[in-house]
Scaffold this motif. Structure first.
Motif, short mmCIF file in Angstrom:
data_model
loop_
_atom_site.label_atom_id
_atom_site.label_comp_id
_atom_site.label_asym_id
_atom_site.label_seq_id
_atom_site.Cartn_x
_atom_site.Cartn_y
_atom_site.Cartn_z
N PRO A 95 23.30 20.07 57.97
CA PRO A 95 23.89 20.37 56.66
C PRO A 95 24.56 21.74 56.60
O PRO A 95 25.51 21.93 55.83
CB PRO A 95 22.70 20.32 55.70
N CYS A 96 24.08 22.70 57.39
CA CYS A 96 24.62 24.07 57.28
C CYS A 96 26.04 24.15 57.81
O CYS A 96 26.95 24.56 57.06
CB CYS A 96 23.66 25.06 57.96
N PRO A 97 26.28 23.74 59.09
CA PRO A 97 27.68 23.77 59.56
C PRO A 97 28.61 22.93 58.68
O PRO A 97 29.78 23.26 58.52
CB PRO A 97 27.59 23.18 60.97
N THR A 142 19.55 24.31 69.12
CA THR A 142 18.56 24.02 68.07
C THR A 142 18.30 22.52 67.97
O THR A 142 19.22 21.72 68.05
CB THR A 142 19.07 24.57 66.71
N ARG A 143 17.03 22.19 67.77
CA ARG A 143 16.64 20.78 67.67
C ARG A 143 17.27 20.12 66.44
O ARG A 143 17.16 20.62 65.32
CB ARG A 143 15.12 20.70 67.54
N CYS A 172 24.41 27.38 61.88
CA CYS A 172 22.99 27.03 62.04
C CYS A 172 22.25 28.29 62.48
O CYS A 172 22.69 28.96 63.41
CB CYS A 172 22.86 25.94 63.10
N ASP A 173 21.13 28.61 61.84
CA ASP A 173 20.38 29.79 62.30
C ASP A 173 19.10 29.39 63.02
O ASP A 173 18.20 30.20 63.20
CB ASP A 173 20.16 30.81 61.18
N GLY A 174 19.05 28.14 63.44
CA GLY A 174 17.97 27.73 64.34
C GLY A 174 16.65 27.43 63.66
O GLY A 174 15.60 27.55 64.27
N CYS A 175 16.69 26.96 62.38
CA CYS A 175 15.42 26.83 61.64
C CYS A 175 14.53 25.73 62.18
O CYS A 175 13.35 25.70 61.85
CB CYS A 175 15.68 26.66 60.15
N ARG A 176 15.07 24.82 63.02
CA ARG A 176 14.20 23.78 63.59
C ARG A 176 13.70 24.15 64.99
O ARG A 176 13.10 23.32 65.67
CB ARG A 176 14.94 22.43 63.61
N VAL A 214 21.51 20.13 67.34
CA VAL A 214 22.24 20.01 66.07
C VAL A 214 23.71 19.63 66.30
O VAL A 214 24.30 18.89 65.52
CB VAL A 214 22.13 21.33 65.26
N CYS A 217 18.09 17.33 61.25
CA CYS A 217 18.31 17.76 59.86
C CYS A 217 19.59 17.15 59.29
O CYS A 217 19.83 17.20 58.09
CB CYS A 217 18.43 19.29 59.82
S1 SF4 Z 1 19.70 26.07 60.07
FE1 SF4 Z 1 18.20 24.40 60.08
S2 SF4 Z 1 18.93 22.91 58.53
FE2 SF4 Z 1 20.65 24.29 59.04
S3 SF4 Z 1 21.76 23.17 60.66
FE3 SF4 Z 1 20.33 24.60 61.67
S4 SF4 Z 1 18.50 23.39 62.07
FE4 SF4 Z 1 19.72 22.26 60.55
#
Ligand code: SF4
Ligand code: SF4
Length: 246
Positions: free
Chosen positions: A197-199, A190-191, A205-209, A166, A194
């Protein structure tokens, strides 16, 4: 023009990823007009039994029915997409994985002791059961990636899974690194794909990917420790979408 046959299936998940289809359709309605949608999880209870060019599977494999479904889909589909982090990593349903005893206790508390537990003790990603051709990570998936992948397939191109973290996207966007503001962000491990968008809105980023292919988790643990995070808090954060074993 012969339209490719596309089927959507749903297993154990919140179905939030399916709502991203609406956003993708708004962005590029022309691509959905080019698909012959033979099955849609919310409309038909059982697979139509047709052969599909593309099967899109949402959700984690959490019980025998889910496992049967993915095997059946694989037999009928030329190209299988695991759709969303539940399908790719186990995702939110896999939060229960580390504590089978607790899971059983909660189940009894909610449903009573006379109702048999039908679900597996572990929620598993689809690729643990069948070969998957493309993993579309994200909780939820990113609508731009939905558009890109379907467009590539319509053009006869093999879509490529993003393999960078990310952080690369924050750099591209000109987003100030949240570590500089004293936050802990999982962007480095984190991959990406996306668009970060979060940062961009100041949320770490909470690592959702899920983990990026070259993620250095040991180094990340050290960084989190240096920011005052306790071991348990660190592990919960690092395994939130994987159940710790994907
Ligand atoms: S939490 Fe998910 S959508 Fe947000 S920056 Fe991290 S990987 Fe991307
Ligand atoms: S990946 Fe997240 S948004 Fe998508 S279905 Fe699973 S829990 Fe819901």
């Amino acid at each position: 023009m012969v339209k490719p046959k596309v089927a959507f299936f749903g297993m154990t998940s919140c179905k939030g990823c399916y709502f991203q289809l609406l956003l993708a359709n708004e962005k590029l309605p022309a691509i959905f007009e080019r698909l012959d949608i033979t099955d849609f999880w919310m409309l038909n209870e059982k697979p139509s039994g047709e052969d599909y060019d593309i099967a899109i599977i949402d959700g984690a494999v959490s019980n025998h029915e889910n496992a049967e479904l993915v095997r059946e889909v694989r037999k009928k589909a030329r190209y299988v997409i695991a759709y969303g982090s539940c399908a790719c990593l186990g995702g939110i349903p896999a939060l229960r994985n580390p504590g089978e005893k607790q899971h059983n206790a909660y189940h009894k508390m909610v449903y009573g002791k006379d109702i048999a537990i039908k679900s597996y003790p572990h929620a598993e990603p689809v690729h643990k059961h069948i070969h998957v051709d493309y993993m579309m990570f994200g909780c939820p998936v990113n609508e731009n990636e939905v558009v890109r992948v379907i467009t590539d397939l319509l053009l006869g191109k093999v879509p490529k899974e993003p393999d960078y973290p990310v952080c690369v996207e924050c750099k591209k966007n000109g987003t100030t690194c949240l570590f500089k503001k004293g936050e802990v962000c999982l962007g480095p491990v984190t991959r990406g794909g996306c668009g970060a968008p979060c940062p961009a809105i100041g949320t770490p980023c909470d690592g959702c990917r899920g983990p990026s292919p070259d993620a250095n988790m040991d180094e990340m643990r050290e960084i989190m420790k240096s920011h005052g995070m306790k071991k348990r808090e660190t592990e919960l954060m690092l395994t939130k979408y994987t159940g710790g074993d994907s």
